[in-house]
Design an enzyme around this catalytic site. Structure first.
Site, PDB file in Angstrom:
ATOM      1  N   ASN A  11      24.425   5.333 -90.432  1.00 22.70           N
ATOM      2  CA  ASN A  11      24.686   4.051 -89.772  1.00 22.70           C
ATOM      3  C   ASN A  11      23.618   3.881 -88.695  1.00 22.70           C
ATOM      4  O   ASN A  11      23.697   4.516 -87.649  1.00 22.70           O
ATOM      5  CB  ASN A  11      26.099   4.079 -89.165  1.00 22.70           C
ATOM      6  CG  ASN A  11      26.406   2.826 -88.356  1.00 22.70           C
ATOM      7  OD1 ASN A  11      25.625   1.867 -88.340  1.00 22.70           O
ATOM      8  ND2 ASN A  11      27.542   2.832 -87.678  1.00 22.70           N
ATOM      9  N   TRP A  12      22.644   3.047 -88.997  1.00 22.79           N
ATOM     10  CA  TRP A  12      21.510   2.904 -88.071  1.00 22.79           C
ATOM     11  C   TRP A  12      21.873   2.085 -86.833  1.00 22.79           C
ATOM     12  O   TRP A  12      21.101   1.990 -85.901  1.00 22.79           O
ATOM     13  CB  TRP A  12      20.315   2.262 -88.793  1.00 22.79           C
ATOM     14  CG  TRP A  12      19.701   3.108 -89.870  1.00 22.79           C
ATOM     15  CD1 TRP A  12      20.135   4.336 -90.307  1.00 22.79           C
ATOM     16  CD2 TRP A  12      18.541   2.801 -90.654  1.00 22.79           C
ATOM     17  NE1 TRP A  12      19.322   4.804 -91.308  1.00 22.79           N
ATOM     18  CE2 TRP A  12      18.332   3.880 -91.551  1.00 22.79           C
ATOM     19  CE3 TRP A  12      17.659   1.717 -90.706  1.00 22.79           C
ATOM     20  CZ2 TRP A  12      17.286   3.917 -92.466  1.00 22.79           C
ATOM     21  CZ3 TRP A  12      16.609   1.737 -91.625  1.00 22.79           C
ATOM     22  CH2 TRP A  12      16.422   2.823 -92.498  1.00 22.79           C
ATOM     23  N   LYS A  13      23.029   1.434 -86.870  1.00 20.48           N
ATOM     24  CA  LYS A  13      23.480   0.574 -85.758  1.00 20.48           C
ATOM     25  C   LYS A  13      22.378  -0.437 -85.411  1.00 20.48           C
ATOM     26  O   LYS A  13      21.631  -0.846 -86.297  1.00 20.48           O
ATOM     27  CB  LYS A  13      23.927   1.442 -84.580  1.00 20.48           C
ATOM     28  CG  LYS A  13      24.968   2.489 -85.004  1.00 20.48           C
ATOM     29  CD  LYS A  13      25.651   3.186 -83.875  1.00 20.48           C
ATOM     30  CE  LYS A  13      26.676   4.178 -84.421  1.00 20.48           C
ATOM     31  NZ  LYS A  13      27.415   4.886 -83.380  1.00 20.48           N
ATOM     32  N   HIS A  98      34.334  -0.208 -87.804  1.00 17.28           N
ATOM     33  CA  HIS A  98      33.730   0.774 -86.893  1.00 17.28           C
ATOM     34  C   HIS A  98      34.300   0.566 -85.488  1.00 17.28           C
ATOM     35  O   HIS A  98      34.575  -0.561 -85.084  1.00 17.28           O
ATOM     36  CB  HIS A  98      32.202   0.607 -86.890  1.00 17.28           C
ATOM     37  CG  HIS A  98      31.530   1.766 -86.225  1.00 17.28           C
ATOM     38  ND1 HIS A  98      31.465   1.896 -84.864  1.00 17.28           N
ATOM     39  CD2 HIS A  98      30.936   2.872 -86.742  1.00 17.28           C
ATOM     40  CE1 HIS A  98      30.851   3.035 -84.575  1.00 17.28           C
ATOM     41  NE2 HIS A  98      30.524   3.641 -85.698  1.00 17.28           N
ATOM     42  N   GLU A 100      32.932   0.501 -82.764  1.00 22.78           N
ATOM     43  CA  GLU A 100      32.131  -0.409 -81.936  1.00 22.78           C
ATOM     44  C   GLU A 100      32.440  -1.864 -82.280  1.00 22.78           C
ATOM     45  O   GLU A 100      32.193  -2.762 -81.462  1.00 22.78           O
ATOM     46  CB  GLU A 100      30.642  -0.066 -82.104  1.00 22.78           C
ATOM     47  CG  GLU A 100      30.310   1.249 -81.397  1.00 22.78           C
ATOM     48  CD  GLU A 100      29.192   2.064 -82.028  1.00 22.78           C
ATOM     49  OE1 GLU A 100      28.411   1.524 -82.824  1.00 22.78           O
ATOM     50  OE2 GLU A 100      29.126   3.274 -81.715  1.00 22.78           O
ATOM     51  N   GLU A 168      36.333   8.755 -87.493  1.00 18.48           N
ATOM     52  CA  GLU A 168      35.390   8.827 -86.379  1.00 18.48           C
ATOM     53  C   GLU A 168      36.171   8.789 -85.065  1.00 18.48           C
ATOM     54  O   GLU A 168      36.538   7.695 -84.598  1.00 18.48           O
ATOM     55  CB  GLU A 168      34.412   7.647 -86.422  1.00 18.48           C
ATOM     56  CG  GLU A 168      33.533   7.628 -87.649  1.00 18.48           C
ATOM     57  CD  GLU A 168      32.203   6.925 -87.389  1.00 18.48           C
ATOM     58  OE1 GLU A 168      31.182   7.433 -87.853  1.00 18.48           O
ATOM     59  OE2 GLU A 168      32.183   5.885 -86.702  1.00 18.48           O
ATOM     60  N   GLY A 174      28.421   9.511 -80.471  1.00 16.43           N
ATOM     61  CA  GLY A 174      27.274   9.477 -79.565  1.00 16.43           C
ATOM     62  C   GLY A 174      27.437  10.347 -78.330  1.00 16.43           C
ATOM     63  O   GLY A 174      26.649  10.248 -77.389  1.00 16.43           O
ATOM     64  N   SER A 214      28.852  12.571 -83.780  1.00 15.99           N
ATOM     65  CA  SER A 214      27.976  13.666 -83.350  1.00 15.99           C
ATOM     66  C   SER A 214      27.706  14.700 -84.446  1.00 15.99           C
ATOM     67  O   SER A 214      27.591  15.899 -84.167  1.00 15.99           O
ATOM     68  CB  SER A 214      28.523  14.339 -82.071  1.00 15.99           C
ATOM     69  OG  SER A 214      28.560  13.400 -81.005  1.00 15.99           O
ATOM     70  N   GLY A 235      25.419   8.575 -87.092  1.00 22.69           N
ATOM     71  CA  GLY A 235      24.743   7.587 -86.255  1.00 22.69           C
ATOM     72  C   GLY A 235      23.382   8.104 -85.825  1.00 22.69           C
ATOM     73  O   GLY A 235      22.403   8.060 -86.577  1.00 22.69           O
ATOM     74  N   GLY A 236      23.314   8.643 -84.619  1.00 19.08           N
ATOM     75  CA  GLY A 236      22.037   9.059 -84.012  1.00 19.08           C
ATOM     76  C   GLY A 236      21.147   9.895 -84.925  1.00 19.08           C
ATOM     77  O   GLY A 236      19.944   9.620 -85.052  1.00 19.08           O
TER      78      GLY A 236
HETATM   79  P1  13P Z   1      26.806   9.476 -83.787  1.00 21.73           P
HETATM   80  O1  13P Z   1      26.455  10.274 -85.010  1.00 21.73           O
HETATM   81  O2  13P Z   1      25.602   8.984 -83.032  1.00 21.73           O
HETATM   82  O3  13P Z   1      27.806  10.169 -82.929  1.00 21.73           O
HETATM   83  O4  13P Z   1      27.531   8.117 -84.312  1.00 21.73           O
HETATM   84  C1  13P Z   1      28.566   8.230 -85.200  1.00 21.73           C
HETATM   85  C2  13P Z   1      28.865   6.869 -85.712  1.00 21.73           C
HETATM   86  O5  13P Z   1      29.356   6.017 -84.993  1.00 21.73           O
HETATM   87  C3  13P Z   1      28.544   6.582 -87.122  1.00 21.73           C
HETATM   88  O6  13P Z   1      29.133   5.404 -87.542  1.00 21.73           O
END
Ligand code: 13P
Length: 252
Positions: A11-13, A98, A100, A168, A174, A214, A235-236
Site C-alpha cells: 500500500n503505497w499510500k 483502511h 486511515e 491492521e 507506521g 510495521s 505500507g512503509g
Molecule cells: P506500515 O507498514 O507503514 O506500518 O503501514 C501498514 C499499512 O497501513 C498498510 O496498509
C-alpha cells in the site's frame, strides 16, 4: 481453489511522484519472477499512478490495485473513483476500510461493506481492513472488536477466493510496533471463526487473512508462519522494492 497461499500487497499510500512510481514499479517487476511461487504480488499506488505502474508491471506477474473506491458506479461524487474505473484501468484488487479512511474520512462499517460489495460488482477483489485501536487492545477487546468489524464489513454469501481481509492494528501502523505472535494468532483465529460462521467452513476457511502494521523483511517470517496468516499488507516497507520483495521471499 487455485490461488497462491500468500498475498503480498504493498500500500503505497500518498507517496511518490510519477518518476518515483515508475522506478519503484520497475524494481518490483525486475524481482517478481524470483518471488516464491506460493506468493501473489500486488502493489496499490495512488490513483494517478495506476496506469503507469500497470505498464511497468506488464508481463511481470505482479498486479496492481486501488487504495479505495466509491460504492456507486458513477455520479456526482467529486473527487471519488468507482470500482468500475479501477477495473477499467487494469486493477484486480482494491483496499477498502483502511484505518486511515475510517479515521480521516469517517468511514464506518456500513460504508466499507458497500465498498466491498461494489468491488465485487466490478469484478475486483476487495481487501477489507479491520483492526483495533490501542485503547480497545488495552481494554482486552481486540478480538471482539475485530470480529465485529469482520461480520459487519464482509458481504454475505461471497466466494472466499474473491476477497481477502487484512488485520491492521491501528497502533501498529507506521509505528514500528507490532503485536506479539500470540496476539496476531489470536486475532486471526477470531477472524477465521467469524468468517466460517458467516460463510461456512469452505468459503470462510479459504479466505486469505493478511497481517499489516510495521511489517519489514526482518520480522516477516515470524509473522507469515503463524496459523491463519496468509499474507501481508505493507505500507512503509513497500516503498522500497528490495524490502517489498524481501518480505515476499520470507514466505518460501
Ligand atoms: P506500515 O507498514 O507503514 O506500518 O503501514 C501498514 C499499512 O497501513 C498498510 O496498509
Amino acid at each position: 481453489m487455485s490461488q497462491p497461499e500468500y498475498l503480498i500487497a504493498g500500500n503505497w499510500k500518498m507517496n511518490g511522484l510519477g518518476a518515483d512510481a515508475d522506478a519503484l514499479a520497475k524494481g518490483v517487476a525486475a524481482g517478481a519472477s524470483s518471488a516464491p511461487a506460493v506468493t501473489e504480488l500486488l502493489v496499490c499506488p495512488p490513483y494517478l499512478h495506476i496506469d503507469r505502474v500497470s505498464a511497468a508491471l506488464a508481463g511481470s506477474g505482479a498486479q496492481v490495485g486501488g487504495q479505495d473506491c466509491h460504492n456507486e458506479i458513477s455520479g456526482a461524487f467529486t473527487g471519488d473513483v468507482s470500482a468500475e474505473m479501477l477495473a477499467d484501468m487494469g486493477c484486480s484488487y482494491v483496499i477498502v476500510g483502511h484505518s486511515e479512511r475510517r479515521d480521516g474520512h469517517r468511514e464506518g462499517d456500513p460504508a466499507i461493506w458497500a465498498k466491498a460489495s461494489a468491488a465485487l460488482r466490478a469484478g475486483l477483489k476487495p481487501i477489507i481492513c479491520v483492526g483495533e485501536t490501542e485503547q480497545e487492545r488495552l481494554a482486552g477487546k481486540a478480538e471482539e472488536t475485530v470480529a465485529r468489524q469482520v461480520r459487519a464489513c464482509t458481504p454475505d454469501g461471497v466466494d472466499g477466493s474473491k476477497i481477502a481481509l487484512a488485520y491492521e492494528p491501528v497502533w501498529a501502523i507506521g509505528s514500528g510496533r507490532t503485536p506479539t505472535r500470540d496476539e496476531i494468532a489470536a486475532v486471526h483465529k477470531a477472524m477465521r471463526d467469524a468468517l466460517e460462521d458467516m460463510l461456512g467452513a469452505d468459503a470462510g476457511g479459504g479466505i486469505r487473512l493478511l497481517y499489516g502494521g510495521s511489517v519489514k523483511p526482518s520480522n516477516a517470517k515470524e509473522i507469515m508462519t503463524l496459523d491463519n496468516v496468509n499474507g501481508a499488507l505493507i505500507g512503509g516497507a513497500s516503498l522500497k522494492a528490495e524490502d517489498f520483495l524481501g518480505i515476499a521471499a520470507t514466505c518460501a
